[in-house]
Motif scaffolding. Structure first.
Motif, PDB file in Angstrom:
ATOM      1  N   PHE A   1      93.323  53.972  15.427  1.00 33.44           N
ATOM      2  CA  PHE A   1      92.417  54.295  16.529  1.00 33.44           C
ATOM      3  C   PHE A   1      92.767  55.427  17.295  1.00 33.44           C
ATOM      4  O   PHE A   1      92.147  56.253  17.976  1.00 33.44           O
ATOM      5  CB  PHE A   1      92.281  52.870  17.301  1.00 33.44           C
ATOM      6  CG  PHE A   1      91.519  53.043  18.404  1.00 33.44           C
ATOM      7  CD1 PHE A   1      90.076  53.116  18.383  1.00 33.44           C
ATOM      8  CD2 PHE A   1      92.059  53.467  19.692  1.00 33.44           C
ATOM      9  CE1 PHE A   1      89.201  53.098  19.437  1.00 33.44           C
ATOM     10  CE2 PHE A   1      91.223  53.384  20.834  1.00 33.44           C
ATOM     11  CZ  PHE A   1      89.817  53.371  20.772  1.00 33.44           C
ATOM     12  N   ASP A   2      94.266  55.205  17.715  1.00 31.34           N
ATOM     13  CA  ASP A   2      94.624  56.419  18.721  1.00 31.34           C
ATOM     14  C   ASP A   2      94.575  57.717  17.937  1.00 31.34           C
ATOM     15  O   ASP A   2      94.365  58.853  18.468  1.00 31.34           O
ATOM     16  CB  ASP A   2      96.286  56.195  18.834  1.00 31.34           C
ATOM     17  CG  ASP A   2      96.966  57.051  19.762  1.00 31.34           C
ATOM     18  OD1 ASP A   2      96.297  57.180  20.993  1.00 31.34           O
ATOM     19  OD2 ASP A   2      97.921  57.498  19.565  1.00 31.34           O
TER      20      ASP A   2
ATOM     21  N   CYS B   1      87.656  68.845  30.677  1.00 31.29           N
ATOM     22  CA  CYS B   1      86.458  68.696  31.570  1.00 31.29           C
ATOM     23  C   CYS B   1      85.375  67.716  31.181  1.00 31.29           C
ATOM     24  O   CYS B   1      84.580  67.143  32.175  1.00 31.29           O
ATOM     25  CB  CYS B   1      85.962  70.107  31.580  1.00 31.29           C
ATOM     26  SG  CYS B   1      86.796  71.280  32.068  1.00 31.29           S
ATOM     27  N   HIS B   2      85.346  67.217  29.967  1.00 25.03           N
ATOM     28  CA  HIS B   2      84.359  66.516  29.414  1.00 25.03           C
ATOM     29  C   HIS B   2      84.758  65.235  28.937  1.00 25.03           C
ATOM     30  O   HIS B   2      83.883  64.120  28.520  1.00 25.03           O
ATOM     31  CB  HIS B   2      83.427  67.270  28.447  1.00 25.03           C
ATOM     32  CG  HIS B   2      82.905  68.338  28.796  1.00 25.03           C
ATOM     33  ND1 HIS B   2      81.541  68.234  29.298  1.00 25.03           N
ATOM     34  CD2 HIS B   2      83.166  69.684  28.558  1.00 25.03           C
ATOM     35  CE1 HIS B   2      81.092  69.500  29.600  1.00 25.03           C
ATOM     36  NE2 HIS B   2      82.154  70.388  29.139  1.00 25.03           N
ATOM     37  N   LEU B   3      85.851  64.665  29.037  1.00 21.75           N
ATOM     38  CA  LEU B   3      86.399  63.518  28.667  1.00 21.75           C
ATOM     39  C   LEU B   3      87.393  62.816  29.990  1.00 21.75           C
ATOM     40  O   LEU B   3      88.444  63.431  30.036  1.00 21.75           O
ATOM     41  CB  LEU B   3      87.236  63.594  27.466  1.00 21.75           C
ATOM     42  CG  LEU B   3      87.558  62.254  26.750  1.00 21.75           C
ATOM     43  CD1 LEU B   3      86.094  61.688  26.059  1.00 21.75           C
ATOM     44  CD2 LEU B   3      88.291  62.751  25.359  1.00 21.75           C
ATOM     45  N   PRO B   4      87.074  61.539  30.460  1.00 21.04           N
ATOM     46  CA  PRO B   4      87.921  61.149  31.232  1.00 21.04           C
ATOM     47  C   PRO B   4      89.262  60.734  30.643  1.00 21.04           C
ATOM     48  O   PRO B   4      89.409  60.513  29.389  1.00 21.04           O
ATOM     49  CB  PRO B   4      87.164  59.820  31.600  1.00 21.04           C
ATOM     50  CG  PRO B   4      85.692  60.077  31.429  1.00 21.04           C
ATOM     51  CD  PRO B   4      85.750  60.780  30.291  1.00 21.04           C
ATOM     52  N   LYS B   5      90.168  60.464  31.553  1.00 25.57           N
ATOM     53  CA  LYS B   5      91.614  60.256  31.050  1.00 25.57           C
ATOM     54  C   LYS B   5      91.723  58.608  30.851  1.00 25.57           C
ATOM     55  O   LYS B   5      92.457  58.280  30.040  1.00 25.57           O
ATOM     56  CB  LYS B   5      92.552  60.630  32.193  1.00 25.57           C
ATOM     57  CG  LYS B   5      92.482  62.139  32.208  1.00 25.57           C
ATOM     58  CD  LYS B   5      93.100  62.730  30.999  1.00 25.57           C
ATOM     59  CE  LYS B   5      93.051  64.192  31.444  1.00 25.57           C
ATOM     60  NZ  LYS B   5      92.737  65.162  30.481  1.00 25.57           N
ATOM     61  N   GLU B   6      91.001  57.832  31.755  1.00 23.22           N
ATOM     62  CA  GLU B   6      91.089  56.521  31.859  1.00 23.22           C
ATOM     63  C   GLU B   6      90.417  55.770  30.618  1.00 23.22           C
ATOM     64  O   GLU B   6      89.506  56.508  30.178  1.00 23.22           O
ATOM     65  CB  GLU B   6      90.502  55.882  32.985  1.00 23.22           C
ATOM     66  CG  GLU B   6      91.066  56.235  34.359  1.00 23.22           C
ATOM     67  CD  GLU B   6      90.451  57.745  34.770  1.00 23.22           C
ATOM     68  OE1 GLU B   6      89.443  58.168  34.379  1.00 23.22           O
ATOM     69  OE2 GLU B   6      91.293  58.401  35.287  1.00 23.22           O
ATOM     70  N   PHE B   7      91.053  54.686  30.140  1.00 20.98           N
ATOM     71  CA  PHE B   7      90.426  54.156  28.602  1.00 20.98           C
ATOM     72  C   PHE B   7      88.979  53.659  28.551  1.00 20.98           C
ATOM     73  O   PHE B   7      88.128  54.206  27.710  1.00 20.98           O
ATOM     74  CB  PHE B   7      91.427  53.085  28.115  1.00 20.98           C
ATOM     75  CG  PHE B   7      91.014  52.639  26.842  1.00 20.98           C
ATOM     76  CD1 PHE B   7      91.426  53.334  25.891  1.00 20.98           C
ATOM     77  CD2 PHE B   7      90.450  51.336  26.886  1.00 20.98           C
ATOM     78  CE1 PHE B   7      91.000  52.688  24.560  1.00 20.98           C
ATOM     79  CE2 PHE B   7      89.905  50.960  25.490  1.00 20.98           C
ATOM     80  CZ  PHE B   7      90.155  51.539  24.372  1.00 20.98           C
TER      81      PHE B   7
ATOM     82  N   ARG C   1      82.390  57.743  27.455  1.00 24.44           N
ATOM     83  CA  ARG C   1      82.101  58.831  27.052  1.00 24.44           C
ATOM     84  C   ARG C   1      81.956  59.440  25.862  1.00 24.44           C
ATOM     85  O   ARG C   1      81.315  60.227  25.344  1.00 24.44           O
ATOM     86  CB  ARG C   1      83.040  59.913  28.179  1.00 24.44           C
ATOM     87  CG  ARG C   1      82.844  61.206  28.038  1.00 24.44           C
ATOM     88  CD  ARG C   1      81.349  61.944  28.502  1.00 24.44           C
ATOM     89  NE  ARG C   1      81.060  63.045  28.008  1.00 24.44           N
ATOM     90  CZ  ARG C   1      79.824  63.489  27.630  1.00 24.44           C
ATOM     91  NH1 ARG C   1      79.031  62.544  27.112  1.00 24.44           N
ATOM     92  NH2 ARG C   1      79.661  64.673  27.399  1.00 24.44           N
ATOM     93  N   LYS C   2      82.973  58.865  24.849  1.00 27.98           N
ATOM     94  CA  LYS C   2      82.845  59.163  23.609  1.00 27.98           C
ATOM     95  C   LYS C   2      81.327  58.461  22.953  1.00 27.98           C
ATOM     96  O   LYS C   2      81.041  59.336  22.083  1.00 27.98           O
ATOM     97  CB  LYS C   2      84.141  58.381  22.813  1.00 27.98           C
ATOM     98  CG  LYS C   2      85.375  59.055  23.216  1.00 27.98           C
ATOM     99  CD  LYS C   2      85.608  60.330  22.096  1.00 27.98           C
ATOM    100  CE  LYS C   2      86.977  60.583  22.357  1.00 27.98           C
ATOM    101  NZ  LYS C   2      87.106  61.706  21.233  1.00 27.98           N
ATOM    102  N   ILE C   3      81.081  57.530  23.498  1.00 29.90           N
ATOM    103  CA  ILE C   3      79.881  56.814  22.946  1.00 29.90           C
ATOM    104  C   ILE C   3      78.701  57.670  23.350  1.00 29.90           C
ATOM    105  O   ILE C   3      77.737  58.083  22.440  1.00 29.90           O
ATOM    106  CB  ILE C   3      79.620  55.416  23.608  1.00 29.90           C
ATOM    107  CG1 ILE C   3      80.876  54.495  22.643  1.00 29.90           C
ATOM    108  CG2 ILE C   3      78.103  54.893  23.202  1.00 29.90           C
ATOM    109  CD1 ILE C   3      80.703  53.211  23.554  1.00 29.90           C
ATOM    110  N   GLN C   4      78.718  58.207  24.572  1.00 32.32           N
ATOM    111  CA  GLN C   4      77.638  59.353  25.018  1.00 32.32           C
ATOM    112  C   GLN C   4      77.533  60.627  24.314  1.00 32.32           C
ATOM    113  O   GLN C   4      76.678  61.129  24.017  1.00 32.32           O
ATOM    114  CB  GLN C   4      77.793  59.401  26.616  1.00 32.32           C
ATOM    115  CG  GLN C   4      77.642  58.174  27.336  1.00 32.32           C
ATOM    116  CD  GLN C   4      78.052  58.441  28.925  1.00 32.32           C
ATOM    117  OE1 GLN C   4      78.895  59.447  29.205  1.00 32.32           O
ATOM    118  NE2 GLN C   4      77.297  58.116  29.767  1.00 32.32           N
TER     119      GLN C   4
END
Length: 192
Positions: free
Chosen positions: A35-36, A81-87, A93-96
């Motif tokens: 996963f990581d 810019c397009h991906l938050p750091k928090e899990f 965001r990955k799903i979006q």
């Protein structure tokens, strides 16, 4: 071999629980590593620009901005810019973002022309996301509290003071900072 499988999978007084625990831990550890690795691999600029639509559109636009070339030599990648750091926000965001991947696979945005036809709605979603999270991805690099307003132009100083006083967020003024607006991109393409 059959005796070993019977011994491992058949409940028995002779089958140690530790074997089951170790198997569970091994499968769990392998899953976490996989996963990581997948999250890291799909968050790279190389992955983002592997789709020719992204490489020929947004990435080319980015190269004409100060986020790509600047005096400090600091250059954010797509995920900065397009991906938050928090899990949890990162997973959401990955799903979006899978919407754009699906659009490229199915042909909805698989050419620069088709991409430009939909870039307005994609930009609107991204701007709304950044407004909703107070431009957190911008703030991961830019700390407003540490800005030296005295070193900025008079206009920038004025706008940043308004931002602090009126609870504005970065994206309210800086929508074209890393990618030009779709309207300008379309006009440039038509001029060619």
């Amino acid at each position: 071999m059959r005796k070993l499988l019977d011994w491992l999978f058949k409940p028995s007084v002779r089958a140690p629980v530790i074997v089951l625990v170790l198997i569970g831990l091994g499968v769990g550890a392998a899953s976490v590593v996989a996963f990581d690795y997948t999250m890291a691999a799909t968050s790279t600029e190389k992955f983002c620009t592997s789709c020719h639509t992204m490489a020929d559109g947004p990435f080319v636009m980015l190269q004409d901005t100060t986020h790509y070339n600047n005096a400090s030599g600091v250059r954010p990648t797509c995920s900065d810019c397009h991906l938050p750091k928090e899990f949890v926000p990162k997973m959401w965001r990955k799903i979006q973002a899978s919407r754009e991947v699906w659009g490229a696979i199915t042909g909805k945005i698989d050419t620069p022309e088709k991409y430009l036809a939909h870039v307005g709605e994609m930009k609107a979603r991204e701007v709304a996301r950044l407004r909703a999270n107070d431009s957190q991805e911008c703030r991961n690099c830019h700390d407003v509290e540490r800005m030296l307003l005295s070193e900025q132009t008079a206009k920038a100083r004025q706008f940043h003071q308004v931002m602090l006083q009126e609870n504005k967020t970065c994206i309210d003024c800086h929508q074209g900072i890393a990618h030009m607006s779709p309207e300008i991109a379309l006009r440039l393409e038509q001029a060619e």
